[in-house]
Design a protein around this motif. Sequence first.
Motif, PDB file in Angstrom:
ATOM      1  N   LEU A  12       0.809  -1.226   0.000  1.00  0.00           N
ATOM      2  CA  LEU A  12       0.000   0.000   0.000  1.00  0.00           C
ATOM      3  C   LEU A  12       0.843   1.278   0.000  1.00  0.00           C
ATOM      4  CD1 LEU A  12      -2.741   1.474   0.218  1.00  0.00           C
ATOM      5  CD2 LEU A  12      -2.629   1.111   2.700  1.00  0.00           C
ATOM      6  N   PRO A  13       1.816   1.457   0.898  1.00  0.00           N
ATOM      7  CA  PRO A  13       2.557   2.726   0.927  1.00  0.00           C
ATOM      8  C   PRO A  13       3.384   2.993  -0.322  1.00  0.00           C
ATOM      9  CG  PRO A  13       2.848   1.508   2.989  1.00  0.00           C
ATOM     10  CD  PRO A  13       2.208   0.571   2.014  1.00  0.00           C
ATOM     11  N   VAL A  14       3.761   1.947  -1.059  1.00  0.00           N
ATOM     12  CA  VAL A  14       4.593   2.147  -2.256  1.00  0.00           C
ATOM     13  C   VAL A  14       3.757   2.287  -3.522  1.00  0.00           C
ATOM     14  CG1 VAL A  14       6.566   0.969  -1.212  1.00  0.00           C
ATOM     15  CG2 VAL A  14       4.939  -0.351  -2.580  1.00  0.00           C
ATOM     16  N   GLY A  15       2.431   2.359  -3.383  1.00  0.00           N
ATOM     17  CA  GLY A  15       1.580   2.713  -4.504  1.00  0.00           C
ATOM     18  C   GLY A  15       1.121   1.578  -5.392  1.00  0.00           C
ATOM     19  N   ARG A  16       1.202   0.341  -4.918  1.00  0.00           N
ATOM     20  CA  ARG A  16       0.740  -0.780  -5.738  1.00  0.00           C
ATOM     21  C   ARG A  16      -0.774  -0.746  -5.923  1.00  0.00           C
ATOM     22  NH1 ARG A  16       3.872  -5.288  -5.972  1.00  0.00           N
ATOM     23  NH2 ARG A  16       2.253  -6.025  -7.412  1.00  0.00           N
ATOM     24  N   PHE A  17      -1.462  -0.165  -4.983  1.00  0.00           N
ATOM     25  CA  PHE A  17      -2.910   0.046  -5.048  1.00  0.00           C
ATOM     26  C   PHE A  17      -3.242   1.179  -4.090  1.00  0.00           C
ATOM     27  CE2 PHE A  17      -1.912  -3.718  -2.467  1.00  0.00           C
ATOM     28  CZ  PHE A  17      -2.261  -3.256  -1.208  1.00  0.00           C
ATOM     29  N   ASP A  18      -4.532   1.495  -3.944  1.00  0.00           N
ATOM     30  CA  ASP A  18      -4.922   2.702  -3.199  1.00  0.00           C
ATOM     31  C   ASP A  18      -5.535   2.437  -1.826  1.00  0.00           C
ATOM     32  OD1 ASP A  18      -4.253   4.489  -5.415  1.00  0.00           O
ATOM     33  OD2 ASP A  18      -5.980   3.560  -6.411  1.00  0.00           O
ATOM     34  N   ALA A  19      -6.082   1.243  -1.621  1.00  0.00           N
ATOM     35  CA  ALA A  19      -6.776   0.989  -0.353  1.00  0.00           C
ATOM     36  C   ALA A  19      -6.908  -0.510  -0.112  1.00  0.00           C
ATOM     37  CB  ALA A  19      -8.167   1.637  -0.364  1.00  0.00           C
ATOM     38  N   ILE A  20      -7.023  -0.863   1.170  1.00  0.00           N
ATOM     39  CA  ILE A  20      -7.332  -2.226   1.595  1.00  0.00           C
ATOM     40  C   ILE A  20      -8.664  -2.170   2.329  1.00  0.00           C
ATOM     41  CG2 ILE A  20      -6.565  -4.255   2.901  1.00  0.00           C
ATOM     42  CD1 ILE A  20      -3.742  -2.988   2.950  1.00  0.00           C
ATOM     43  N   LEU A  21      -9.583  -3.045   1.989  1.00  0.00           N
ATOM     44  CA  LEU A  21     -10.852  -3.137   2.715  1.00  0.00           C
ATOM     45  C   LEU A  21     -10.701  -4.086   3.893  1.00  0.00           C
ATOM     46  CD1 LEU A  21     -13.373  -3.415  -0.268  1.00  0.00           C
ATOM     47  CD2 LEU A  21     -13.164  -1.490   1.314  1.00  0.00           C
ATOM     48  N   ARG A  22     -11.097  -3.615   5.077  1.00  0.00           N
ATOM     49  CA  ARG A  22     -11.013  -4.444   6.281  1.00  0.00           C
ATOM     50  C   ARG A  22     -12.305  -4.323   7.083  1.00  0.00           C
ATOM     51  NH1 ARG A  22      -8.446  -8.356   6.327  1.00  0.00           N
ATOM     52  NH2 ARG A  22      -7.509  -8.366   8.383  1.00  0.00           N
ATOM     53  N   GLY A  23     -12.680  -5.405   7.774  1.00  0.00           N
ATOM     54  CA  GLY A  23     -13.771  -5.313   8.724  1.00  0.00           C
ATOM     55  C   GLY A  23     -13.425  -4.250   9.757  1.00  0.00           C
ATOM     56  N   VAL A  24     -14.423  -3.480  10.172  1.00  0.00           N
ATOM     57  CA  VAL A  24     -14.115  -2.298  10.980  1.00  0.00           C
ATOM     58  C   VAL A  24     -13.354  -2.647  12.262  1.00  0.00           C
ATOM     59  CG1 VAL A  24     -16.375  -2.319  12.155  1.00  0.00           C
ATOM     60  CG2 VAL A  24     -15.111  -0.169  11.908  1.00  0.00           C
ATOM     61  N   HIS A  25     -13.627  -3.785  12.868  1.00  0.00           N
ATOM     62  CA  HIS A  25     -12.910  -4.172  14.084  1.00  0.00           C
ATOM     63  C   HIS A  25     -11.531  -4.740  13.783  1.00  0.00           C
ATOM     64  CE1 HIS A  25     -14.533  -7.946  12.639  1.00  0.00           C
ATOM     65  NE2 HIS A  25     -13.713  -8.588  13.435  1.00  0.00           N
ATOM     66  N   GLU A  26     -11.281  -5.127  12.521  1.00  0.00           N
ATOM     67  CA  GLU A  26      -9.985  -5.697  12.149  1.00  0.00           C
ATOM     68  C   GLU A  26      -8.879  -4.650  12.104  1.00  0.00           C
ATOM     69  OE1 GLU A  26     -10.498  -9.482   9.330  1.00  0.00           O
ATOM     70  OE2 GLU A  26     -11.267  -7.635   8.406  1.00  0.00           O
ATOM     71  N   VAL A  27      -9.237  -3.375  12.041  1.00  0.00           N
ATOM     72  CA  VAL A  27      -8.232  -2.323  11.972  1.00  0.00           C
ATOM     73  C   VAL A  27      -7.291  -2.420  13.171  1.00  0.00           C
ATOM     74  CG1 VAL A  27      -7.854   0.177  11.947  1.00  0.00           C
ATOM     75  CG2 VAL A  27      -9.753  -0.821  10.637  1.00  0.00           C
ATOM     76  N   LYS A  28      -7.845  -2.574  14.361  1.00  0.00           N
ATOM     77  CA  LYS A  28      -7.023  -2.708  15.561  1.00  0.00           C
ATOM     78  C   LYS A  28      -6.262  -4.026  15.563  1.00  0.00           C
ATOM     79  CE  LYS A  28      -5.214  -1.848  19.503  1.00  0.00           C
ATOM     80  NZ  LYS A  28      -4.176  -0.778  19.633  1.00  0.00           N
ATOM     81  N   ILE A  29      -6.918  -5.117  15.190  1.00  0.00           N
ATOM     82  CA  ILE A  29      -6.258  -6.421  15.169  1.00  0.00           C
ATOM     83  C   ILE A  29      -5.084  -6.410  14.190  1.00  0.00           C
ATOM     84  CG2 ILE A  29      -6.561  -8.882  14.732  1.00  0.00           C
ATOM     85  CD1 ILE A  29      -8.011  -7.800  17.221  1.00  0.00           C
ATOM     86  N   ASP A  30      -5.259  -5.759  13.043  1.00  0.00           N
ATOM     87  CA  ASP A  30      -4.162  -5.652  12.076  1.00  0.00           C
ATOM     88  C   ASP A  30      -2.959  -4.946  12.696  1.00  0.00           C
ATOM     89  OD1 ASP A  30      -5.787  -6.879  10.259  1.00  0.00           O
ATOM     90  OD2 ASP A  30      -6.005  -5.152   8.926  1.00  0.00           O
ATOM     91  N   GLU A  31      -3.209  -3.915  13.471  1.00  0.00           N
ATOM     92  CA  GLU A  31      -2.112  -3.201  14.119  1.00  0.00           C
ATOM     93  C   GLU A  31      -1.330  -4.124  15.048  1.00  0.00           C
ATOM     94  OE1 GLU A  31      -3.779   0.146  16.089  1.00  0.00           O
ATOM     95  OE2 GLU A  31      -4.210   1.241  14.237  1.00  0.00           O
ATOM     96  N   LEU A  32      -2.032  -5.012  15.724  1.00  0.00           N
ATOM     97  CA  LEU A  32      -1.380  -5.941  16.635  1.00  0.00           C
ATOM     98  C   LEU A  32      -0.598  -7.010  15.886  1.00  0.00           C
ATOM     99  CD1 LEU A  32      -4.328  -6.495  19.173  1.00  0.00           C
ATOM    100  CD2 LEU A  32      -2.481  -4.805  19.287  1.00  0.00           C
TER     101      LEU A  32
END
Length: 320
Positions: free
Chosen positions: A186-206
């Motif tokens: 994502l940060p290097v521009g391969r695409f623009d966004a990742i779709l995640r379940g709203v509660h997965e945002v925190k789990i992804d960080e972990l």
Amino acid sequence: MQKIVKINILSPFLLFFASAFSAVAVQACFQRPGFDIPTLITPLNFHTEDRVYAYHADLLQMVLKKTEEEYGPCKLIVIETNKPLNRIHLYIDGGQLFDTVDSTVNPSRDQKLLPIRFPIYRGFMGYRVMIIREGDQARFNGINSLETMRSITIGAGMNWYDRKLVQQQNIPTVTGDDLGALYRMLPVGRFDAILRGVHEVKIDELRVKASGHSLEKNLVLAYPLPVNFYVRKSHHLLAERLRSGLEKGLADGSFQTFFYQHPLIKETLKRAKLEKRKFLYLCNPTLSPDSPLEKPKYWYKAWPDSVVQCSRHTTSDDAI
């Protein structure tokens, strides 16, 4: 606090543990060597220092407590593991190591394992929010429909339902090998966004601990995608116990209290600000007919009638 056992994906101890803890079903849990009461084993896919966010394990603990009088005592064991989900499903199917896991519903999974038809996250997995590049929010402020979403490219895993869904809407996609790869791409521009379940945002960080991204502020791409507990096909008594505990919690209000007071949900609601977002609804025609879409009590937010109808009767590509 539940007993937690760490298992590395490459550790030979895993196979020993799986065979040494062969179990006999007792009172809808399992009697294992070394334990004085029956046990129930579930996986944890992030580190134990973040245990406070293990929603599914805490919910299982509540369910076991609510059903103790009817089914007897049961000790929950949480095993920290980096095994992929499909491998965990194989263990459950084979009666090894794990007894239950929380997973999104799909027809293939429903055939191999026994689902407990109760959406434990109240629909949050189907509230798909976008992880975007840091500093890109201004670009996304003008994206407020499926038509305008076609101007961006979504990154997704090969087997994610999201990938099929957005492709059906003619939204460009790029596939990544795994979640970590997507967060690196994502940060290097391969695409623009990742779709995640709203509660997965925190789990992804972990789990991923990536940088160079942020949570998009305005949209939810919403479709029914329940998360159920799954058990082995032959473990009907365990399934009955889990279903009974969940339904009792829903009926007496303790499940709703648990949901809103859990640290994962509290942080999710605080960060996502769902009440300020625009919801774009889509169908999920792959859902089992016994998923309780028509019953608002199971969900954080009742599904619109149009979503219920198209998810029940549609077999092709539809959006609302």
